[in-house]
Design a protein around this motif. Structure first.
Motif, PDB file in Angstrom:
ATOM      1  N   ASP A   1     124.603  48.287 -48.340  1.00 35.59           N
ATOM      2  CA  ASP A   1     125.691  47.391 -47.933  1.00 35.59           C
ATOM      3  C   ASP A   1     125.173  46.148 -47.200  1.00 35.59           C
ATOM      4  OD1 ASP A   1     124.999  48.627 -45.607  1.00 35.59           O
ATOM      5  OD2 ASP A   1     126.886  49.690 -45.321  1.00 35.59           O
ATOM      6  N   VAL A   2     123.958  46.223 -46.663  1.00 34.36           N
ATOM      7  CA  VAL A   2     123.389  45.017 -46.055  1.00 34.36           C
ATOM      8  C   VAL A   2     123.137  43.962 -47.144  1.00 34.36           C
ATOM      9  CG1 VAL A   2     121.376  44.081 -44.866  1.00 34.36           C
ATOM     10  CG2 VAL A   2     122.383  46.220 -44.103  1.00 34.36           C
TER      11      VAL A   2
ATOM     12  N   GLU B   1     124.817  43.867 -49.909  1.00 38.28           N
ATOM     13  CA  GLU B   1     126.145  43.434 -50.364  1.00 38.28           C
ATOM     14  C   GLU B   1     126.723  42.391 -49.423  1.00 38.28           C
ATOM     15  OE1 GLU B   1     128.348  47.042 -50.778  1.00 38.28           O
ATOM     16  OE2 GLU B   1     127.540  47.441 -52.777  1.00 38.28           O
ATOM     17  N   ALA B   2     126.542  42.620 -48.102  1.00 35.88           N
ATOM     18  CA  ALA B   2     127.017  41.646 -47.130  1.00 35.88           C
ATOM     19  C   ALA B   2     126.330  40.303 -47.353  1.00 35.88           C
ATOM     20  CB  ALA B   2     126.760  42.152 -45.710  1.00 35.88           C
ATOM     21  N   ALA B   3     125.023  40.348 -47.630  1.00 35.01           N
ATOM     22  CA  ALA B   3     124.278  39.114 -47.853  1.00 35.01           C
ATOM     23  C   ALA B   3     124.764  38.411 -49.117  1.00 35.01           C
ATOM     24  CB  ALA B   3     122.785  39.412 -47.964  1.00 35.01           C
TER      25      ALA B   3
ATOM     26  N   THR C   1     115.115  36.809 -46.911  1.00 35.77           N
ATOM     27  CA  THR C   1     115.809  36.913 -45.621  1.00 35.77           C
ATOM     28  C   THR C   1     116.178  38.345 -45.247  1.00 35.77           C
ATOM     29  OG1 THR C   1     117.967  36.556 -46.654  1.00 35.77           O
ATOM     30  CG2 THR C   1     116.818  34.612 -45.826  1.00 35.77           C
ATOM     31  N   ILE C   2     116.222  39.235 -46.233  1.00 39.99           N
ATOM     32  CA  ILE C   2     116.601  40.627 -45.922  1.00 39.99           C
ATOM     33  C   ILE C   2     115.415  41.566 -46.185  1.00 39.99           C
ATOM     34  CG2 ILE C   2     118.205  42.504 -46.386  1.00 39.99           C
ATOM     35  CD1 ILE C   2     119.678  40.144 -45.302  1.00 39.99           C
TER      36      ILE C   2
ATOM     37  N   PRO D   1     111.756  40.663 -44.174  1.00 37.67           N
ATOM     38  CA  PRO D   1     111.763  40.932 -42.725  1.00 37.67           C
ATOM     39  C   PRO D   1     112.050  42.391 -42.380  1.00 37.67           C
ATOM     40  CG  PRO D   1     113.487  39.338 -43.322  1.00 37.67           C
ATOM     41  CD  PRO D   1     112.712  39.600 -44.545  1.00 37.67           C
ATOM     42  N   MET D   2     112.865  43.069 -43.206  1.00 36.55           N
ATOM     43  CA  MET D   2     113.155  44.465 -42.881  1.00 36.55           C
ATOM     44  C   MET D   2     112.010  45.386 -43.266  1.00 36.55           C
ATOM     45  SD  MET D   2     117.238  44.964 -43.403  1.00 36.55           S
ATOM     46  CE  MET D   2     117.184  46.562 -42.603  1.00 36.55           C
TER      47      MET D   2
ATOM     48  N   GLN E   1     111.894  49.165 -36.116  1.00 33.62           N
ATOM     49  CA  GLN E   1     113.257  49.030 -35.617  1.00 33.62           C
ATOM     50  C   GLN E   1     114.100  50.196 -36.114  1.00 33.62           C
ATOM     51  OE1 GLN E   1     114.529  45.185 -36.790  1.00 33.62           O
ATOM     52  NE2 GLN E   1     113.255  44.175 -35.288  1.00 33.62           N
ATOM     53  N   VAL E   2     114.870  50.710 -35.196  1.00 35.98           N
ATOM     54  CA  VAL E   2     115.749  51.816 -35.550  1.00 35.98           C
ATOM     55  C   VAL E   2     117.190  51.344 -35.412  1.00 35.98           C
ATOM     56  CG1 VAL E   2     116.296  54.217 -35.122  1.00 35.98           C
ATOM     57  CG2 VAL E   2     114.036  53.332 -34.540  1.00 35.98           C
ATOM     58  N   MET E   3     117.949  51.568 -36.455  1.00 36.89           N
ATOM     59  CA  MET E   3     119.363  51.149 -36.387  1.00 36.89           C
ATOM     60  C   MET E   3     120.142  52.108 -35.497  1.00 36.89           C
ATOM     61  SD  MET E   3     121.207  48.735 -37.361  1.00 36.89           S
ATOM     62  CE  MET E   3     122.818  49.080 -38.063  1.00 36.89           C
TER      63      MET E   3
END
Lengths: 300, 354
Positions: free
Chosen positions: A194-195, A197-199, A212-213, A216-217, A298-300
């Motif tokens: 969904d990240v 999809e949001a983008a 951009t997604i 970096p992730m 990084q942990v969500m």
């Protein structure tokens, strides 16, 4: 003896025993050889003094000796090329394959499993297979290139000083790609759909989404793959042993193989130790970067 | 400023599964439309097809004057708030908000101004430099909202945005979203499985089931005049009671299939002898005998202080919700209902008889 009895009956002191075992293993098989290697790099060591600890201390003579040899700089640049090209190519191909296997298509997991076959084979076997592929007169690679009309003359992959190093690099890339792919696949699978999809709704094109997604992730995974790639590539010994033995005329020689040659073929053990000490320093530096990159995950 | 969404005969198949069946819907400019239905009814799928995240098998979709049926999501100029918020975890709140504008390479000053303004509206001014993982659920929700508002899109799409919040925060965010809509006035499509959310927030509620639209209408219209038994049972809380029955010989009353065959007078005459399902809302059943009354055995009484819930001991359980208090040891209860509050549905088709 009482301690052991108590341990087996009540578990008392069990933790201490576990720690002692692990620590003992590390001291015996890691710390001791490391320190011993460091000590030897400051001593004059030859076949006659090999059996005793009491050897003449020569200060930095070994370092000066090895670094001023004529072949030292070419072997250094060979090592840089070997590591640099291998790691970059493994990363790019591994990342591309990882993204490819994110797609949903039949036999997806089956094919991805096949890719691992190369990784689980001993590097010496891989080297033997590639030496057949590279063989100048009857090798399948030359046959293919000629059949496709890419080259007219045969390329002597392993005996031509201009290409020998690149032959080993090609084999090493093939060997390292599956590891990169698997590690990066795990990272890609961890990015929620969904990240993306949001983008998409925010107006990001496919390329913008990648930069951009995705990238970096994937920072933590990329850091890990690059530093592990450097470490594994610096450990790559078997391929050289199987393919070129550093030749012809050191044209495909690298530090890790040269160190072994000096110590165990020419018995200049003090000089060989110098090279391994220098490599240890570099690897520790890379390992520190690796530890940092995983700590900042990084942990969500 | 904003424009309307028109859906024409939308069909969606997943292999053999028919997810959306002939969906046609007009969403007027500035409306707040809720898509509501049980899980698996196709409401989220419909929203995702409007967003362009899912393709459609056939049909036509128009936003404003533009046919968007074949456009990619990024070309549709819609903003979506996801159930999981879908914030960019590697970006601060500020960068989450400005993402769309940065993609369009707007001038830095313009972006900064827009971010500040949105942060003020959504109450995020203090949190702009935090990462999503450092925010609470409600704060993340606000970032997701802010990220949608800043774009000034043609319409907002909400995919169950409140279902990950706790009950108190949900009620609070419900009114916040509604107030935001009143202020901005942009067309909004809101998916929820919670009929209370749909009823309280939307101007128009679309009730869906099994890929079909069952009824479209204003919230109170659906409550007062459900088109069929499904809508009647879905809208309203607690849910409507259904009792089987038969219209009397003169068509002026309905006999219920309960012990003693009690009969209720109807406001309007119906077809004599027809088998029906009688819908009685719990809150329309008043304790006491005033005209149209039933005497029912009691199985259980629940008290919340403000009201009492009485569950009857009948073949199909009837729930009575009364504002008064009911005594402890009631063996039976007499309830009455106004004739205009009795809903009749065809026993076979479930369609409302009017």
């Amino acid at each position: 003896m009482l301690v052991f009895k108590n341990t087996f009956r009540d578990g008392v002191g069990f933790d201490a025993i576990l720690v002692t075992l692990a620590l003992g293993y590390l001291v015996l098989f890691s710390a001791f050889p490391l320190v011993y290697n460091l000590v030897m790099s400051f001593q004059e060591v030859d076949l006659f003094s090999l059996a005793s600890f009491d050897r003449p201390f020569v200060g930095l003579d070994n370092y000066e000796d090895v670094l001023t040899r004529t072949e030292a700089s070419s072997i250094f640049f060979n090592t840089v090329k070997f590591v640099g090209i291998s790691v970059v190519a493994q990363l790019v191909v591994g990342f591309a394959l990882a993204m490819f296997f994110q797609l949903d298509f039949p036999l997806n997991t089956w094919l991805r499993g096949l890719f691992l076959a190369g990784w689980i084979m001993p590097a010496l076997v891989v080297g033997a297979v590639w030496s057949w592929i590279f063989a100048g007169d009857f090798g399948v690679l030359n046959y293919m290139l000629q059949a496709l009309g890419i080259t007219d003359a045969k390329i002597f992959w392993l005996s031509n000083p201009d290409v020998a190093l690149y032959s080993v690099i090609i084999a090493n890339i093939w060997l390292g790609v599956p590891f990169n792919m698997i590690l990066l696949s795990v990272g890609l699978a961890g990015i929620p759909e969904d990240v993306y999809e949001a983008a998409q709704l925010d107006g990001a094109s496919r390329i913008q989404r990648f930069f951009t997604i995705t990238l970096p992730m994937m920072r933590a995974q990329l850091g890990a793959v690059i530093s592990l790639g450097v470490i594994f590539t610096l450990q790559q010994f078997d391929l050289f042993a199987a393919l070129t033995q550093g030749g012809p005329a050191n044209s495909s020689n690298v530090f890790q193989y040269w160190s072994w040659q000096l110590s165990f073929q020419y018995y200049e053990i003090g000089v060989g130790s110098v090279i391994s000490v220098l490599m240890i320093l570099f690897v520790v530096f890379v390992a520190a970067i690796y530890v940092r990159s995983t700590r900042h995950e990084q942990v969500m | 400023m904003t424009s309307q969404i028109q859906l024409r005969n939308i069909e969606k198949h997943y292999g053999a599964y028919h997810a959306l069946r002939d969906i046609s819907l007009d969403i007027p400019e500035g409306a707040f439309v809720a898509l509501v239905g049980p899980s698996g009814c196709g409401k989220s799928t419909l929203l995702r097809t409007i967003a362009g995240l899912e393709g459609i098998s056939s049909g036509e979709m128009i936003i404003g004057d533009q046919d968007v049926t074949k456009l990619a999501p990024r070309e549709r100029d819609l903003a979506m708030v996801f159930q999981s918020y879908a914030l960019y975890p590697h970006m601060t709140v500020r960068r989450n908000l400005s993402y769309a504008m940065r993609l369009k390479r707007r001038p830095k000053a313009e972006i900064a101004e827009a971010v500040d303004q949105i942060a003020k509206i959504t109450g995020l001014s203090e949190l702009l430099d935090r990462y999503p993982r450092e925010l609470s659920g409600g704060q993340r929700q606000r970032v997701a909202m802010g990220r949608a508002i800043i774009r000034q899109p043609r319409a907002f799409l909400f995919d169950e945005p409140l279902s990950n919040l706790d009950a108190a925060l949900r009620v609070h965010m419900r009114s916040e979203i509604r107030q935001l809509h009143n202020r901005i006035g942009a067309t909004s499509v809101y998916v929820t499985h919670d009929q209370i959310e749909a009823m309280t927030m939307a101007d128009t509620v679309v009730v869906m089931r099994a890929g079909l639209i069952e009824q479209v209408g204003a919230p109170l219209d659906l409550y007062d005049r459900p088109a069929n038994k499904f809508v009647a049972g879905f809208i309203g809380s607690p849910a409507m009671n259904f009792v089987d029955g038969r219209i009397s010989g003169d068509g002026g009353s309905v006999e219920l299939d309960l012990a003693g065959a009690p009969s209720l007078a109807l406001a309007r005459p119906a077809t004599p002898g027809q088998r029906v399902s009688v819908g009685l809302r719990p809150e329309h059943l008043e304790v006491g005998a005033q005209g149209n009354s039933l005497t029912l055995p009691v199985a259980l009484v629940e008290r919340t202080g403000a009201s009492s819930y009485v569950l009857t001991d009948t073949p199909s359980k009837i729930l009575v919700c009364t504002a008064g208090r009911v005594g402890d040891d009631v063996g039976q209860i007499i309830v009455s209902i106004a004739p205009e509050n009795i809903h009749l549905f065809d026993a076979e088709t479930g369609i409302a008889l009017r």
